[in-house]
Scaffold this motif. Sequence first.
Motif, PDB file in Angstrom:
ATOM      1  N   LEU A   1      16.686  11.033  22.227  1.00 13.59           N
ATOM      2  CA  LEU A   1      16.462  10.660  20.829  1.00 13.59           C
ATOM      3  C   LEU A   1      15.774   9.312  20.727  1.00 13.59           C
ATOM      4  N   SER A   2      16.124   8.422  21.624  1.00 15.55           N
ATOM      5  CA  SER A   2      15.527   7.087  21.537  1.00 15.55           C
ATOM      6  C   SER A   2      14.038   7.137  21.829  1.00 15.55           C
ATOM      7  N   GLU A   3      13.576   8.271  22.364  1.00 16.74           N
ATOM      8  CA  GLU A   3      12.147   8.441  22.625  1.00 16.74           C
ATOM      9  C   GLU A   3      11.503   9.375  21.609  1.00 16.74           C
ATOM     10  N   ALA A   4      12.283   9.863  20.669  1.00 18.52           N
ATOM     11  CA  ALA A   4      11.811  10.997  19.872  1.00 18.52           C
ATOM     12  C   ALA A   4      10.893  10.611  18.721  1.00 18.52           C
ATOM     13  N   GLY A   5      10.742   9.336  18.452  1.00 17.50           N
ATOM     14  CA  GLY A   5       9.820   8.928  17.398  1.00 17.50           C
ATOM     15  C   GLY A   5      10.250   9.392  16.021  1.00 17.50           C
ATOM     16  N   PRO A   6       9.274   9.879  15.228  1.00 22.05           N
ATOM     17  CA  PRO A   6       9.561  10.160  13.827  1.00 22.05           C
ATOM     18  C   PRO A   6      10.579  11.295  13.618  1.00 22.05           C
ATOM     19  N   LEU A   7      10.754  12.152  14.626  1.00 20.79           N
ATOM     20  CA  LEU A   7      11.682  13.272  14.438  1.00 20.79           C
ATOM     21  C   LEU A   7      13.122  12.899  14.764  1.00 20.79           C
TER      22      LEU A   7
END
Lengths: 286, 298, 462
Positions: free
Chosen positions: B99-105
Amino acid sequence: MTAGVNVGTARRKWNLRRTLLVYVPLVILAIVALGPVLVLLFNSLKTGREIVQDPLGLPDAPQLANYARAWRQGHFESTMRNSAILTAGSVLGVCIISGLAAYALGRLRVRGSRGVVTYLFLATTAPAPLYVIPLFFMWTRLGQINSLSGLIIIYWGVLSPFATLLLRSFLLSLPTELEDAGRVDGAGEIRVLLSIILPLSWPGFVVVGLITALGTWNEFFFANTFIHSQRLKPVTISLLSFQHQFSNDWELTSAASVIAVVPVVALFLVFQRRFIAGMTAGGLKG
Amino acid sequence: MTWLNPGGLPRRQSFQGWLFLLPLMIATIVVIVLPTLATVAFSLTDWSGFGEVTFIGLENFRQLATDASFLQSLKHAVIWTAIFLTVPIFMGLLGAVLLSEAGPLQTFFKLVYFIPVTLASVINAHIWRSLYDPFRGAGAVLEGLGIPFLADVAFLGEKNLALYAVAWVDVWRWWGFLVVVFLAALQAINPELYDSAKVDGASWWLEFRHVTLPGIRVTLLFVVLITIVGSLNVFDYVYILTQGGPAGATEVPVTLLYKSAFQKYEAGYAAAIGTTMSFLSGLVLVGYLLLQHMGWEE
Amino acid sequence: MKQHLSRRQFLSLTSKSALAPVAGRFLVPASLATSGALSSASSLLAQEATIELWWGSGFLDIEDYFNANVIDPFEAANPGVDLEFSWDVDEELERKIPIAMQAGAGPDIFMGNGPSHIQAVAREGWLVELDEYAEQYGWEEKFQTWALDTCRVNGKLYCLPNSVNQTCLFYNASLFQDMGWAVPTTRAEIETVAQEAADRGIIPFAGGTSDCPLCVNWLVSIAFNHYAGPDAVHEALTGARSFSDSLFVEATELLNSWMQQGWIAGGAAQFFATTFSTVHDQLVKREAAMSMEGTWFIPWVSSLFAETDDDWNWVPNPSLREEVQYPVIPLGSGNTLSITTQSENADIAADFLNSYYPDTATIGQRIADHSSFFIAPVNFQEGDFPAELDGRVSKFFDLLADGNLGYSPWSFWPARTHSYLYEEVQKVFTGDLSPADYCAGMAAVFDEELAAGAVPPVFGRG
């Protein structure tokens, strides 16, 4: 959050791989989380016969009427109101009780605080069936059964220990300079707490408030033991309104479940950013 | 101006601190401690749950020490603890790191993972009972789609599978909470640490081991502690899904307590189970605090 | 109709006599429920009272019907009396009653969970003796004798039977017809049908306890009552025969052999994991031929078959041993109604109970309207059941009159023995306990409870 920043546009191929690496597992986890919830959602739109014949499939023709029936038969008008009162009372009390306690444990040098922390861990996990019978006797003596306020007090006792642990670790992470300055200026501890600590720590209270709200909203065991009057029963009891001796109107139970969960999801949606922010600032410490 | 006095400051703070602790202590003592003490007293009797009470000393505990179903339930609690120390923590960490890499999503996925956390236990249990049904459940549906390996598996009916099947339902509603907890912890890590790891050319794994894991260590320890004590006292999902069956395959100490108290009318014996479990939980916590005292945490 | 008229006459008589200013026990049975009687009695109970009733989950789906036919008429007939209903899941209710009574927070009336529950509660002195009310209201004549007897503890009446049930055999009647199977009444016949079904890939007996783990007691009840037989069970429950007797061991062995052959649900693991929905859908879709359940499922099975081409029916389970006279009807008391000693208005509560059981024709009509909620064991007269009532519902009452009555564990076993019965039989099915050891264990627990006087009253033979 950090890695992508430095990687230049020149390495597009790497980016794509990385994106896949991130999103494929994310989507798989999302399916794991959401799949069963979708089953619930679909079942809330089926007829009872459809659920029996095809419990995991899509509804033929969405039965929106299930929701109206569930609302009425589950007495949601009164149970929603009662749960709202219970949740508000529980959140308010837990925030005050655990706020005061966490301030003592996290910011003041209190003799025996280590023992108190151990005590709180134990209290957090004490199984309710262990002590419910004597508690009921005591509550009857005190005239607190079959009353929302009596139930709220129970939630204070049950939910405050965990909330205190959370808030304490949050407070431990705050810098001490401001309050020291306050003390030097002659502020008493209550002033320090109200005018310095409280404004700094509201993200922690958002976390504690949400967790307490969730715990209260979904609580069944105490509510069903201590509340007898129909008009005082909370939402979790509504979910049982469609049971017969050995069977259940699952289409209505499913619709009722969706109704019951909407306020909680909405609350999380509204507060999720602050919730994370609060957790971030505090972290959790034993 | 006592707080300017080096000796007076702690004492006054300590007194005020206890004043601030007072509401918490009153609430917990009234709601949990006093009734629990009463239960401990009942554990020394043959009380049925109503009627006369006879003092029988440690007889209940003597019986408990040789009660095969209690010993088995303890074993199940240990297995449960092992499951909860691994599966949801792994899923929670994985979800949080991704999640910490998931950006806008990120918000979308976070909400999706959190939804099971918000559902009441009776509902979760019902959904999964349907999914586990050997004839109409997920296995049968997958078979219809050409994936036969789960067909005819009676997850809640096989005595070797039932405990894991029940535990999975509880994992399913719990890991999403850990995602949020770990995500918060990750965001608190100083980004510069990652940058310097990058500069050093650290691999993903080294970065995780040397930056991420130390950064969330305290959170992790907290979760571990809650997991252990919570697992020893697990109750609701087991009771709702299988009531400890089939043939005792999912019996845990608190389901045994509940059945003794409310189905067999052996409230004294139930109290002995509860007292024993509280004692064991206390032991675990004291052990943890000793380790912490020895500098394990700091 | 004759019965009906005389009851009205009785009503008007008592109404007049009660016009005299008498209080307490002689207050009038105001709303003996046929609407014509209401107006004359309406003003007689003009006192303020709230009657708290803790009710099982039975009427939830027909709340409007219940309000219109039970609550509203009584409240209209008794201005000032407020009926405060609180429903609960039956199991939860059983758990809450002892706690509430000991704390002094009990209701006026509650729905009990059968004789073995009532036995335990009555012995604590928490229940009002109903014998005087029974005399006053004529309950002895209204209820079937055996049913009222299940409510007696040491010869005194402590409850009224609210519903009765029996285990039975459901089957897909169309499938039976197509296959040329006769309805089985003996062990040989049912085993032949089961074998033929199994040979065709049809599960002989659909079954599952995923929704209700303790409902495995239905199977034990069938084995004990239909193999060992009601006489043997009666002897065991009165201490004249041990549960370790070979008859019970053989009964358990027979049941287990069916389970191990995969005849029940396809095997033990499937049995434990299958939901009731699936069980009934298998019956509807001809994936299974029969299911050994109970009359409580009649409304549900009926509604599931309603929109299919297939037809269903139910019969008593066959007698599994030659010496056991067919048909055996293992009776269970679904639930009972009692007044607690904490009621400050026991007379009004008793009056409500009486109004709850109106004349038998009205009860017959209620059964026709909603067969799930009001299976009261009263003495029905010819013509009490309306023509629209499904014969498969009224059959239940015909069988009660003629059958060889047996004993359901959930009603007649004391609490700990009953708990043993459904917990430990699972170990027999998983191969962890032999039938002989199972029965020996049951005998040991039962003997303790018998010695402690915890065994509920058992109606006699013959």
